[in-house]
Write a protein that holds these residues in place. Structure first.
Motif, PDB file in Angstrom:
ATOM      1  N   MET A  50      -2.151   9.569  -6.086  1.00  0.00           N
ATOM      2  CA  MET A  50      -2.192   8.157  -5.703  1.00  0.00           C
ATOM      3  C   MET A  50      -0.814   7.809  -5.165  1.00  0.00           C
ATOM      4  SD  MET A  50      -3.272   4.786  -7.806  1.00  0.00           S
ATOM      5  CE  MET A  50      -2.920   3.179  -7.141  1.00  0.00           C
ATOM      6  N   LYS A  51      -0.756   7.437  -3.915  1.00  0.00           N
ATOM      7  CA  LYS A  51       0.505   7.117  -3.246  1.00  0.00           C
ATOM      8  C   LYS A  51       0.450   5.679  -2.752  1.00  0.00           C
ATOM      9  CE  LYS A  51       1.809  11.253  -3.946  1.00  0.00           C
ATOM     10  NZ  LYS A  51       2.776  11.528  -4.978  1.00  0.00           N
ATOM     11  N   THR A  52       1.627   5.112  -2.533  1.00  0.00           N
ATOM     12  CA  THR A  52       1.722   3.733  -2.073  1.00  0.00           C
ATOM     13  C   THR A  52       2.564   3.682  -0.812  1.00  0.00           C
ATOM     14  OG1 THR A  52       1.642   3.011  -4.379  1.00  0.00           O
ATOM     15  CG2 THR A  52       2.359   1.387  -2.762  1.00  0.00           C
ATOM     16  N   VAL A  53       2.154   2.842   0.138  1.00  0.00           N
ATOM     17  CA  VAL A  53       2.951   2.540   1.320  1.00  0.00           C
ATOM     18  C   VAL A  53       3.222   1.039   1.280  1.00  0.00           C
ATOM     19  CG1 VAL A  53       3.028   2.493   3.838  1.00  0.00           C
ATOM     20  CG2 VAL A  53       1.977   4.444   2.666  1.00  0.00           C
ATOM     21  N   TYR A  54       4.494   0.677   1.358  1.00  0.00           N
ATOM     22  CA  TYR A  54       4.924  -0.720   1.318  1.00  0.00           C
ATOM     23  C   TYR A  54       5.113  -1.206   2.761  1.00  0.00           C
ATOM     24  CZ  TYR A  54       5.773   0.628  -3.470  1.00  0.00           C
ATOM     25  OH  TYR A  54       5.605   1.103  -4.750  1.00  0.00           O
ATOM     26  N   VAL A  55       4.355  -2.218   3.147  1.00  0.00           N
ATOM     27  CA  VAL A  55       4.346  -2.700   4.524  1.00  0.00           C
ATOM     28  C   VAL A  55       5.078  -4.032   4.605  1.00  0.00           C
ATOM     29  CG1 VAL A  55       2.887  -3.397   6.456  1.00  0.00           C
ATOM     30  CG2 VAL A  55       2.151  -1.536   4.944  1.00  0.00           C
ATOM     31  N   LYS A  56       6.031  -4.114   5.537  1.00  0.00           N
ATOM     32  CA  LYS A  56       6.802  -5.348   5.762  1.00  0.00           C
ATOM     33  C   LYS A  56       6.407  -5.924   7.113  1.00  0.00           C
ATOM     34  CE  LYS A  56      10.122  -8.418   5.286  1.00  0.00           C
ATOM     35  NZ  LYS A  56       9.601  -9.506   6.093  1.00  0.00           N
ATOM     36  N   VAL A  57       5.914  -7.162   7.099  1.00  0.00           N
ATOM     37  CA  VAL A  57       5.527  -7.879   8.316  1.00  0.00           C
ATOM     38  C   VAL A  57       6.590  -8.928   8.605  1.00  0.00           C
ATOM     39  CG1 VAL A  57       3.774  -9.371   9.344  1.00  0.00           C
ATOM     40  CG2 VAL A  57       3.083  -7.457   7.898  1.00  0.00           C
ATOM     41  N   LYS A  58       7.015  -9.013   9.854  1.00  0.00           N
ATOM     42  CA  LYS A  58       8.041  -9.977  10.240  1.00  0.00           C
ATOM     43  C   LYS A  58       7.604 -11.395   9.910  1.00  0.00           C
ATOM     44  CE  LYS A  58      11.028 -11.401  13.974  1.00  0.00           C
ATOM     45  NZ  LYS A  58      11.475 -11.135  15.335  1.00  0.00           N
ATOM     46  N   GLY A  59       8.494 -12.143   9.264  1.00  0.00           N
ATOM     47  CA  GLY A  59       8.223 -13.527   8.909  1.00  0.00           C
ATOM     48  C   GLY A  59       7.531 -13.713   7.568  1.00  0.00           C
ATOM     49  N   VAL A  60       7.196 -12.612   6.896  1.00  0.00           N
ATOM     50  CA  VAL A  60       6.552 -12.667   5.579  1.00  0.00           C
ATOM     51  C   VAL A  60       7.522 -12.034   4.581  1.00  0.00           C
ATOM     52  CG1 VAL A  60       4.582 -11.941   4.183  1.00  0.00           C
ATOM     53  CG2 VAL A  60       4.253 -12.499   6.604  1.00  0.00           C
ATOM     54  N   ASP A  61       7.929 -12.788   3.567  1.00  0.00           N
ATOM     55  CA  ASP A  61       8.930 -12.294   2.626  1.00  0.00           C
ATOM     56  C   ASP A  61       8.429 -11.148   1.750  1.00  0.00           C
ATOM     57  OD1 ASP A  61      10.838 -14.090   3.539  1.00  0.00           O
ATOM     58  OD2 ASP A  61      10.284 -15.606   2.065  1.00  0.00           O
ATOM     59  N   GLN A  62       7.212 -11.246   1.266  1.00  0.00           N
ATOM     60  CA  GLN A  62       6.702 -10.251   0.323  1.00  0.00           C
ATOM     61  C   GLN A  62       6.034  -9.090   1.052  1.00  0.00           C
ATOM     62  OE1 GLN A  62       4.156 -11.901  -2.653  1.00  0.00           O
ATOM     63  NE2 GLN A  62       3.873  -9.975  -3.701  1.00  0.00           N
ATOM     64  N   GLU A  63       6.419  -7.869   0.656  1.00  0.00           N
ATOM     65  CA  GLU A  63       5.778  -6.683   1.205  1.00  0.00           C
ATOM     66  C   GLU A  63       4.349  -6.579   0.682  1.00  0.00           C
ATOM     67  OE1 GLU A  63       9.405  -3.504   1.747  1.00  0.00           O
ATOM     68  OE2 GLU A  63       8.414  -3.593  -0.194  1.00  0.00           O
ATOM     69  N   LYS A  64       3.487  -5.978   1.477  1.00  0.00           N
ATOM     70  CA  LYS A  64       2.119  -5.687   1.067  1.00  0.00           C
ATOM     71  C   LYS A  64       2.057  -4.218   0.654  1.00  0.00           C
ATOM     72  CE  LYS A  64       0.472  -9.691   2.108  1.00  0.00           C
ATOM     73  NZ  LYS A  64       0.053 -10.611   1.094  1.00  0.00           N
ATOM     74  N   GLU A  65       1.239  -3.913  -0.331  1.00  0.00           N
ATOM     75  CA  GLU A  65       1.088  -2.540  -0.802  1.00  0.00           C
ATOM     76  C   GLU A  65      -0.254  -1.977  -0.344  1.00  0.00           C
ATOM     77  OE1 GLU A  65       3.547  -2.665  -4.976  1.00  0.00           O
ATOM     78  OE2 GLU A  65       1.425  -3.182  -5.014  1.00  0.00           O
TER      79      GLU A  65
END
Length: 74
Positions: A50-65
């Motif tokens: 089980m692996k996780t990728v942390y995604v950062k979208v411009k203008g959104v403070d919290q990363e999505k997993e």
């Protein structure tokens, strides 16, 4: 798919470990258009990783997993 009225930019996609390599759409995703995030995993052990990728979208403070699961067999 970008359901907003503004372009969306994926700034980064960081893996939880060095055995996972993500790739993502680097150009802005226009409203109504679809971008992608994919990841490859170096399967060197049998099991159910089980692996996780942390995604950062411009203008959104919290990363999505994004959680990646699978089965590695002999």
């Amino acid at each position: 798919t970008n359901i907003s009225k503004e372009p969306v930019l994926i700034e980064s996609a960081k893996p939880s470990c060095g055995c996972t390599v993500p790739k993502w759409t680097v150009e802005p995703i226009l409203p109504g258009k679809t971008g992608t995030i994919s990841a490859t995993y170096s399967a060197n052990q049998v099991g159910k990783p089980m692996k996780t990728v942390y995604v950062k979208v411009k203008g959104v403070d919290q990363e999505k997993e994004l959680f990646l699961t699978g089965t590695v067999e002999n």
